[in-house]
Design a protein around this motif. Sequence first.
Motif, PDB file in Angstrom:
ATOM      1  N   UNK A 279       0.863  -1.102  -0.330  1.00  0.00           N
ATOM      2  CA  UNK A 279       0.217  -0.486   0.028  1.00  0.00           C
ATOM      3  C   UNK A 279       1.171   1.160   0.462  1.00  0.00           C
ATOM      4  N   UNK A 280       0.486   2.127  -0.713  1.00  0.00           N
ATOM      5  CA  UNK A 280       1.151   3.758  -0.921  1.00  0.00           C
ATOM      6  C   UNK A 280       0.545   4.797  -0.006  1.00  0.00           C
ATOM      7  N   UNK A 281       1.345   5.277   1.001  1.00  0.00           N
ATOM      8  CA  UNK A 281       0.122   6.653   1.645  1.00  0.00           C
ATOM      9  C   UNK A 281      -0.593   7.344   0.864  1.00  0.00           C
ATOM     10  N   UNK A 282      -1.479   7.605   1.285  1.00  0.00           N
ATOM     11  CA  UNK A 282      -2.538   8.604   0.215  1.00  0.00           C
ATOM     12  C   UNK A 282      -2.212   9.496  -0.242  1.00  0.00           C
ATOM     13  N   UNK A 283      -2.201  10.221  -1.068  1.00  0.00           N
ATOM     14  CA  UNK A 283      -1.745  11.717  -1.676  1.00  0.00           C
ATOM     15  C   UNK A 283      -3.025  12.278  -1.463  1.00  0.00           C
ATOM     16  N   UNK A 284      -2.739  13.262  -0.616  1.00  0.00           N
ATOM     17  CA  UNK A 284      -3.323  13.651  -0.717  1.00  0.00           C
ATOM     18  C   UNK A 284      -3.692  15.304  -1.722  1.00  0.00           C
ATOM     19  N   UNK A 285      -3.007  15.514  -2.735  1.00  0.00           N
ATOM     20  CA  UNK A 285      -2.798  16.357  -3.455  1.00  0.00           C
ATOM     21  C   UNK A 285      -3.683  15.600  -4.261  1.00  0.00           C
ATOM     22  N   UNK A 286      -4.163  14.815  -4.806  1.00  0.00           N
ATOM     23  CA  UNK A 286      -5.197  13.369  -5.436  1.00  0.00           C
ATOM     24  C   UNK A 286      -6.347  14.331  -5.517  1.00  0.00           C
ATOM     25  N   UNK A 287      -6.829  13.981  -3.998  1.00  0.00           N
ATOM     26  CA  UNK A 287      -8.213  14.764  -3.653  1.00  0.00           C
ATOM     27  C   UNK A 287      -8.512  16.712  -3.541  1.00  0.00           C
ATOM     28  N   UNK A 288      -7.237  16.782  -3.262  1.00  0.00           N
ATOM     29  CA  UNK A 288      -7.092  18.386  -3.363  1.00  0.00           C
ATOM     30  C   UNK A 288      -7.471  18.533  -4.490  1.00  0.00           C
ATOM     31  N   UNK A 289      -6.822  17.994  -5.776  1.00  0.00           N
ATOM     32  CA  UNK A 289      -6.874  18.353  -7.581  1.00  0.00           C
ATOM     33  C   UNK A 289      -8.965  17.770  -8.062  1.00  0.00           C
ATOM     34  N   UNK A 290      -8.754  17.090  -7.117  1.00  0.00           N
ATOM     35  CA  UNK A 290     -10.170  15.967  -7.320  1.00  0.00           C
ATOM     36  C   UNK A 290     -11.619  17.025  -7.167  1.00  0.00           C
ATOM     37  N   UNK A 291     -11.373  17.771  -6.485  1.00  0.00           N
ATOM     38  CA  UNK A 291     -11.981  19.088  -6.027  1.00  0.00           C
ATOM     39  C   UNK A 291     -12.679  19.804  -6.985  1.00  0.00           C
ATOM     40  N   UNK A 292     -11.463  20.516  -7.580  1.00  0.00           N
ATOM     41  CA  UNK A 292     -11.364  21.094  -8.398  1.00  0.00           C
ATOM     42  C   UNK A 292     -11.781  21.006  -9.723  1.00  0.00           C
ATOM     43  N   UNK A 293     -11.394  20.001 -10.110  1.00  0.00           N
ATOM     44  CA  UNK A 293     -12.061  18.896 -11.351  1.00  0.00           C
ATOM     45  C   UNK A 293     -14.019  18.993 -10.699  1.00  0.00           C
ATOM     46  N   UNK A 294     -14.266  18.391  -9.438  1.00  0.00           N
ATOM     47  CA  UNK A 294     -15.928  18.768  -9.800  1.00  0.00           C
ATOM     48  C   UNK A 294     -16.411  19.568  -9.359  1.00  0.00           C
TER      49      UNK A 294
END
Length: 299
Positions: A279-294
């Motif tokens: 398992x890799x550490x969750x990448x908060x940047x991904x969720x951050x960008x997902x909010x922008x996309x949403x």
Amino acid sequence: MHPVVETQGLTKRFGPHLALDGIDLSIAAGEIFGYLGPNGAGKTTTIRILAGLLQPSAGRAAVLGLDVVRQRDLMQARLGYLPGNFVGYDDLSGEQYLRYLANLRGGVEWHVVVTMAKRLDLDLGRRIGVLSHGNRQKVGIVQALMHHPELVILDEPTTGLDPIIQREFLGLLADVRDAGGTVFLSSHILSEVEAVADRVGIIRDGRLVVVESVERLKHRAVRRMDLTFVGAPPLEVLSSVAGVREVTSSGSTAHLAVEGSTAKLLAVAAPHGIEQIVTHEPDLEEIFLAYYERTDRLA
Ligand SMILES: Nc1ncnc2c1ncn2[C@@H]1O[C@H](COP(=O)(O)OP(=O)(O)OP(=O)(O)O)[C@@H](O)[C@H]1O
Ligand SMILES: [Mg+2]
């Protein structure tokens, strides 16, 4: 107890341009709050209103229980503030400038300044005019913190700081919180503040998209996993599990992106014979960008 920062329907128009569109925020004493968003989102506008430097067009803001318009002077006296475009005075050395501010404000113990400068590796003897951008920023940080204000508001404080100094600076903010103070800082980048912030708010186009604790964001973040099976990976079974966002494979290994808990996935996968789990550490940047996309999709 009053929230340390409270805004209700905070709105700012510049001519026809709506820079802030009804911001509702409440920040408690002892919190470190990260205010994140892309260029032009409204971070500086919010911060300038909170610091009493700009008047809202509608709505209200209170800092330390004081209205930022009607009780501005009282409020400002209890604030530490670092503007985004901090310049200081070119002709003065760091020491001359900080002594000057310390004398104006009162309540500054000089040894606090010296210790902070040391932690940030700032040479107080050099003229501010010849300092690099990052070193000048350090002078700005020291002036914002040196009088132990109850609330510190910092507009992109980490700009120009190298990673080691950045970590030292976040340590200073943690000290402010440990002493009961409150910190409001803006940034473009979640990873710059996630180590120290208790909560973050994400602003886009003048609207708060989300306010969430860093812990909960992490829980909801997308986690990458590699599952190696004894035989061929059961890709269809894996992709049908709730929370699984992506499934690819190479040989007997399935590469997955999972939102939230991975317990269900592992329970479903186990009967198929797992040889190895990475398992890799969750990448908060991904969720951050997902909010922008949403919000893009909603717009
Ligand atoms: N004095 C002003 N007059 C007109 N428009 C302004 C003024 N100040 C800010 N704006 C506009 O308001 C919006 C928000 O600007 P703001 O500076 O608050 O963004 P920001 O989130 O701080 O961006 P950055 O990450 O680039 O610092 C932008 O569209 C900006 O052009
Ligand atoms: Mg800004």
